[in-house]
Design a protein around this motif. Structure first.
Motif, PDB file in Angstrom:
ATOM      1  N   PRO A 177       0.809  -1.231   0.000  1.00 26.52           N
ATOM      2  CA  PRO A 177       0.000   0.000   0.000  1.00 26.52           C
ATOM      3  C   PRO A 177       0.836   1.272   0.000  1.00 26.52           C
ATOM      4  CG  PRO A 177      -0.014  -1.032   2.171  1.00 26.52           C
ATOM      5  CD  PRO A 177       0.667  -1.991   1.249  1.00 26.52           C
ATOM      6  N   THR A 178       2.051   1.194   0.582  1.00 25.48           N
ATOM      7  CA  THR A 178       2.915   2.374   0.656  1.00 25.48           C
ATOM      8  C   THR A 178       4.364   1.967   0.473  1.00 25.48           C
ATOM      9  OG1 THR A 178       3.336   2.225   3.044  1.00 25.48           O
ATOM     10  CG2 THR A 178       1.352   3.446   2.342  1.00 25.48           C
ATOM     11  N   ALA A 179       5.198   2.958   0.190  1.00 26.83           N
ATOM     12  CA  ALA A 179       6.635   2.695   0.081  1.00 26.83           C
ATOM     13  C   ALA A 179       7.215   2.290   1.430  1.00 26.83           C
ATOM     14  CB  ALA A 179       7.346   3.932  -0.463  1.00 26.83           C
ATOM     15  N   ALA A 218       4.726  16.622  11.938  1.00 31.64           N
ATOM     16  CA  ALA A 218       3.601  15.695  11.979  1.00 31.64           C
ATOM     17  C   ALA A 218       3.214  15.295  10.558  1.00 31.64           C
ATOM     18  CB  ALA A 218       2.417  16.331  12.698  1.00 31.64           C
ATOM     19  N   ARG A 219       2.223  14.468  10.474  1.00 32.43           N
ATOM     20  CA  ARG A 219       1.748  13.955   9.189  1.00 32.43           C
ATOM     21  C   ARG A 219       1.492  15.099   8.207  1.00 32.43           C
ATOM     22  NH1 ARG A 219      -1.942   9.265   8.041  1.00 32.43           N
ATOM     23  NH2 ARG A 219      -2.764   9.642   5.948  1.00 32.43           N
ATOM     24  N   GLY A 220       1.995  14.936   6.999  1.00 26.99           N
ATOM     25  CA  GLY A 220       1.774  15.914   5.939  1.00 26.99           C
ATOM     26  C   GLY A 220       2.800  17.029   5.881  1.00 26.99           C
ATOM     27  N   ASP A 221       3.605  17.206   6.944  1.00 29.92           N
ATOM     28  CA  ASP A 221       4.643  18.241   6.914  1.00 29.92           C
ATOM     29  C   ASP A 221       5.725  17.873   5.907  1.00 29.92           C
ATOM     30  OD1 ASP A 221       3.478  19.914   8.765  1.00 29.92           O
ATOM     31  OD2 ASP A 221       4.549  19.033  10.476  1.00 29.92           O
ATOM     32  N   ALA A 262      11.039  10.467   7.579  1.00 27.09           N
ATOM     33  CA  ALA A 262       9.917  11.313   7.164  1.00 27.09           C
ATOM     34  C   ALA A 262       8.661  10.462   6.956  1.00 27.09           C
ATOM     35  CB  ALA A 262      10.272  12.081   5.899  1.00 27.09           C
ATOM     36  N   TRP A 263       8.810   9.362   6.246  1.00 23.62           N
ATOM     37  CA  TRP A 263       7.656   8.492   6.000  1.00 23.62           C
ATOM     38  C   TRP A 263       7.074   7.948   7.298  1.00 23.62           C
ATOM     39  CZ3 TRP A 263      10.064   5.116   1.525  1.00 23.62           C
ATOM     40  CH2 TRP A 263      10.132   5.900   0.349  1.00 23.62           C
ATOM     41  N   LYS A 264       7.939   7.644   8.253  1.00 25.82           N
ATOM     42  CA  LYS A 264       7.466   7.026   9.499  1.00 25.82           C
ATOM     43  C   LYS A 264       6.616   7.963  10.352  1.00 25.82           C
ATOM     44  CE  LYS A 264      10.966   3.400   9.845  1.00 25.82           C
ATOM     45  NZ  LYS A 264      12.137   2.834  10.583  1.00 25.82           N
ATOM     46  N   ARG A 287      11.252   4.419  19.128  1.00 25.35           N
ATOM     47  CA  ARG A 287      10.463   4.212  17.921  1.00 25.35           C
ATOM     48  C   ARG A 287       9.320   5.218  17.876  1.00 25.35           C
ATOM     49  NH1 ARG A 287       9.147  -1.965  16.704  1.00 25.35           N
ATOM     50  NH2 ARG A 287       8.862  -0.993  14.663  1.00 25.35           N
ATOM     51  N   PRO A 288       8.988   5.705  16.689  1.00 24.07           N
ATOM     52  CA  PRO A 288       7.918   6.708  16.584  1.00 24.07           C
ATOM     53  C   PRO A 288       6.542   6.055  16.746  1.00 24.07           C
ATOM     54  CG  PRO A 288       8.675   6.099  14.394  1.00 24.07           C
ATOM     55  CD  PRO A 288       9.587   5.391  15.375  1.00 24.07           C
ATOM     56  N   GLU A 289       5.569   6.885  17.066  1.00 27.41           N
ATOM     57  CA  GLU A 289       4.187   6.419  17.087  1.00 27.41           C
ATOM     58  C   GLU A 289       3.759   6.057  15.664  1.00 27.41           C
ATOM     59  OE1 GLU A 289       2.169   5.959  19.713  1.00 27.41           O
ATOM     60  OE2 GLU A 289       3.904   6.451  20.977  1.00 27.41           O
ATOM     61  N   PRO A 290       3.016   4.961  15.492  1.00 31.38           N
ATOM     62  CA  PRO A 290       2.616   4.560  14.133  1.00 31.38           C
ATOM     63  C   PRO A 290       1.701   5.587  13.476  1.00 31.38           C
ATOM     64  CG  PRO A 290       1.487   3.235  15.786  1.00 31.38           C
ATOM     65  CD  PRO A 290       2.514   4.029  16.516  1.00 31.38           C
ATOM     66  N   VAL A 291       1.834   5.714  12.161  1.00 33.34           N
ATOM     67  CA  VAL A 291       1.010   6.625  11.370  1.00 33.34           C
ATOM     68  C   VAL A 291       0.329   5.803  10.278  1.00 33.34           C
ATOM     69  CG1 VAL A 291       1.026   8.600   9.791  1.00 33.34           C
ATOM     70  CG2 VAL A 291       2.480   8.621  11.818  1.00 33.34           C
ATOM     71  N   ASP A 292      -0.939   6.060  10.062  1.00 34.62           N
ATOM     72  CA  ASP A 292      -1.709   5.293   9.086  1.00 34.62           C
ATOM     73  C   ASP A 292      -1.579   5.935   7.709  1.00 34.62           C
ATOM     74  OD1 ASP A 292      -3.405   3.478   7.918  1.00 34.62           O
ATOM     75  OD2 ASP A 292      -5.232   4.501   8.566  1.00 34.62           O
ATOM     76  N   LEU A 293      -0.531   5.563   6.988  1.00 32.47           N
ATOM     77  CA  LEU A 293      -0.334   6.070   5.635  1.00 32.47           C
ATOM     78  C   LEU A 293      -1.176   5.297   4.635  1.00 32.47           C
ATOM     79  CD1 LEU A 293       3.546   6.546   5.317  1.00 32.47           C
ATOM     80  CD2 LEU A 293       1.820   8.345   5.370  1.00 32.47           C
ATOM     81  N   GLY A 294      -1.511   5.936   3.519  1.00 31.59           N
ATOM     82  CA  GLY A 294      -2.249   5.272   2.459  1.00 31.59           C
ATOM     83  C   GLY A 294      -1.609   5.501   1.105  1.00 31.59           C
ATOM     84  N   PRO A 295      -2.059   4.787   0.069  1.00 26.85           N
ATOM     85  CA  PRO A 295      -1.464   4.895  -1.274  1.00 26.85           C
ATOM     86  C   PRO A 295      -1.481   6.305  -1.844  1.00 26.85           C
ATOM     87  CG  PRO A 295      -2.953   3.011  -1.143  1.00 26.85           C
ATOM     88  CD  PRO A 295      -3.139   3.785   0.122  1.00 26.85           C
ATOM     89  N   ASP A 296      -2.482   7.098  -1.489  1.00 25.71           N
ATOM     90  CA  ASP A 296      -2.611   8.440  -2.068  1.00 25.71           C
ATOM     91  C   ASP A 296      -1.872   9.513  -1.290  1.00 25.71           C
ATOM     92  OD1 ASP A 296      -4.204   7.423  -4.099  1.00 25.71           O
ATOM     93  OD2 ASP A 296      -6.059   7.727  -2.961  1.00 25.71           O
ATOM     94  N   ASP A 297      -1.288   9.155  -0.139  1.00 26.00           N
ATOM     95  CA  ASP A 297      -0.461  10.121   0.589  1.00 26.00           C
ATOM     96  C   ASP A 297       0.817  10.402  -0.192  1.00 26.00           C
ATOM     97  OD1 ASP A 297      -1.939  10.698   3.002  1.00 26.00           O
ATOM     98  OD2 ASP A 297      -1.554   8.624   3.602  1.00 26.00           O
ATOM     99  N   LEU A 298       1.356  11.614  -0.027  1.00 24.77           N
ATOM    100  CA  LEU A 298       2.567  11.975  -0.755  1.00 24.77           C
ATOM    101  C   LEU A 298       3.786  11.287  -0.151  1.00 24.77           C
ATOM    102  CD1 LEU A 298       2.212  15.780  -1.593  1.00 24.77           C
ATOM    103  CD2 LEU A 298       1.391  13.776  -2.845  1.00 24.77           C
ATOM    104  N   ALA A 299       4.628  10.751  -1.037  1.00 21.73           N
ATOM    105  CA  ALA A 299       5.881  10.118  -0.624  1.00 21.73           C
ATOM    106  C   ALA A 299       7.074  11.020  -0.883  1.00 21.73           C
ATOM    107  CB  ALA A 299       6.074   8.789  -1.352  1.00 21.73           C
TER     108      ALA A 299
END
Length: 545
Positions: A22-24, A70-73, A92-94, A187-199
């Motif tokens: 689903p993600t890189a 945070a997410r999206g930054d 960054a992805w994590k 370890r960082p807190e998990p983030v729910d990334l998806g296919p359409d999020d920017l990599a």
């Protein structure tokens, strides 16, 4: 007109290539779980495994979170081809953030434009860039800057690469590796990334206007990493010699994402030095490479680089600029390797059209252009006219790409997105044709066409003739202002080591091989031609020069 006579072709043999992850980030984690001790990066006398890079990126991700990211930054990454690139991208992805790769050769104004446009809130840069970056970050959202050195993570200090390198800590910055050590084991807190999020948010070169951020999604990155595996022939073991800059789309996908997927480690040398690069390929047994044709020309022309230096290579691809048939033949004669073409742009996340691994590209009998290949899986390529209608086979028009690799658009530029990618069909600006068998050929860029007394001249065709001259190493053709014709054809060439040629002889060589209106009126001989950092010859720097 029957559909089969139109210039439209779908992916290699109609194959499909569904995304396996689903993600890189999920792609990386699958490889790290399957083979934690497998090498991911080789850098002179240092090897970093998947597990080591995973731990480094965990620590950095926690540090970034504690700096408020945070997410999206967005996180600006201003580095050369060094191992630190990998944990920075993964960190960054994590946390759901987006790396913004930037050319470390950029100066203050250029850096400021991208920092401001992207809204980056943190940056990681080389120590040598820190002063410029700190100044460029003024009046932007950047609030944390981490620095690192190309001298880190190796002890060899090869003078061919590092002679000018020196350590210097930037004022108001934090050291990247010290930061990683400080947070080691967390370890960082998990983030729910998806296919359409920017990599990734790489910026286009800006040759046709201000740089634009190309929104590469995780789905884009996973798909094109799989394309490298299947169409370029990457496999576990050996190594991918990372000659393309990691801040360039070829580096981001072919040298970072594809090694994460395939466990074919990236072999880095910071920057390209012909002999040092060849030594690294031999030392680490690199099996794959994709780079600009100027890299292969440099090796062909370097007496110090012998066949045994490149003997371990099994897959050789070139992208970023057309491959002249003469350069292809000369490289094969010296090293025994066939150079496969690959074609893609920032907006297509690297390859969209390639010569299938193991196949040989045909040569167009009219223009002499070597084919760039056929579309990769799940991809549609077309040749269209000015009205956007698909042209018949063999007719010249603009190449248009549609498929899973086309980016989500330009960052904060909806109007430019709709113009360049209507309905998700990316209009490349490259002019070419398709033959009856579905092979594509690049003629030139739209903006590079020369109009000499009403006759249209494509620089690429003239360049290919010049490359056939035994003394010519590199060639570029541009339009020069002419009071009588409006424009005339000007060639600028460099010569092979020890070879001799003069303007009159080169003009005569062209006159024997093409119509009179295409023949260069002037030929300038230089020691070197100006190039981009990715190895493309800069035609625009030669106009009027």
């Amino acid at each position: 007109m029957a559909a089969q006579t139109m210039s439209r072709s779908e992916g290699h043999d109609g194959r499909t290539l569904p995304n396996e992850f689903p993600t890189a980030l999920a792609m990386f984690r699958a490889s790290a779980a399957a083979a934690p001790d497998a090498p991911l990066v080789r850098y002179f006398d240092t090897t970093l495994t998947f597990a080591e890079v995973d731990g480094m990126s965990d620590a950095l991700a926690v540090a970034l979170s504690e700096h408020g990211l945070a997410r999206g930054d967005r996180v600006a990454v201003v580095l050369q081809n060094i191992p630190q690139y990998f944990p920075v991208v993964l960190a960054a992805w994590k946390i759901g953030a987006v790396p913004v790769p930037i050319n470390p050769m950029y100066k203050r104004r250029e850096l400021h434009v991208i920092l401001a446009d992207s809204g980056a809130v943190a940056a990681v840069c080389l120590e040598s860039v820190a002063e410029e970056l700190v100044a460029a970050a003024a009046d932007t959202d950047v609030r944390a800057i981490f620095t690192t050195s190309e001298l880190d993570l190796q002890t060899r200090d090869d003078p061919r690469i590092f002679a000018a390198s020196e350590r210097r800590r930037g004022t108001g910055t934090a050291d990247l590796l010290e930061t990683i050590e400080r947070y080691r084991g967390r370890r960082p807190e998990p983030v729910d990334l998806g296919p359409d999020d920017l990599a990734y948010l790489p910026y286009t070169s800006g040759t046709t206007g201000p740089p634009k951020g190309s929104m590469s999604t995780h789905a884009n990155v996973v798909f094109t990493a799989q394309v490298y595996r299947d169409s370029v022939g990457m496999a576990a073991g050996g190594g991918m010699f990372a000659v393309a800059p990691l801040f360039h789309i070829t580096g981001l996908i072919g040298h970072i994402a594809a090694p994460m997927l395939t466990r074919c480690p990236a072999v880095l040398t910071c920057r390209f030095h012909p002999v040092a690069a060849a030594d690294a390929i031999r030392e680490h047994g690199a099996t794959r490479i994709i780079g600009a044709i100027t890299v292969f020309i440099a090796w062909t022309d370097a007496a110090e680089v012998a066949r045994e230096h490149l003997a371990s290579l099994q897959s050789v691809f070139s992208g970023g600029a057309p491959v002249p048939e003469g350069a292809l033949a000369a490289f094969r004669d010296k090293f025994g390797h066939y150079i496969h073409n690959g074609y893609g742009l920032t907006e297509t996340n690297s390859p969209a059209i390639t010569v299938p691994f193991g196949a040989a590209a045909p040569v167009d009998p009219e223009s002499g252009a070597v084919s760039i290949g056929t579309p990769v899986a799940d991809t549609v390529a077309e040749v269209v006219g000015d009205d956007d209608a698909v042209l018949p086979v063999g007719e010249v028009g603009e190449i248009v790409i549609a498929g899973p690799q086309v980016c989500a658009g330009y960052w904060n530029k909806p109007d430019e997105t709709s113009r360049a990618m209507p309905g998700g069909r990316f209009h490349t600006g490259d002019v070419g044709l398709m033959d009856a068998d579905g092979w594509f050929y690049i003629v030139d860029r739209k903006k590079d066409q020369i109009n000499a007394s009403g006759f249209k001249v494509w620089p690429r065709e003239v360049e290919d003739v010049l490359y056939a001259h035994p003394a010519v190493r590199e060639a570029a053709v541009v339009g020069a202002v002419d009071r009588y014709r409006g424009e005339t054809v000007k060639a600028v060439v460099s010569l092979k080591s020890g070879a001799e040629a003069d303007e009159d002889g080169l003009i005569a060589f062209c006159r024997e091989r093409m119509a009179a209106y295409k023949v260069p009126r002037t030929v300038e001989i230089r020691d070197e031609l100006p190039k981009t950092v990715t190895g493309k010859i800069l035609r625009r720097a030669l106009r009027g020069g």
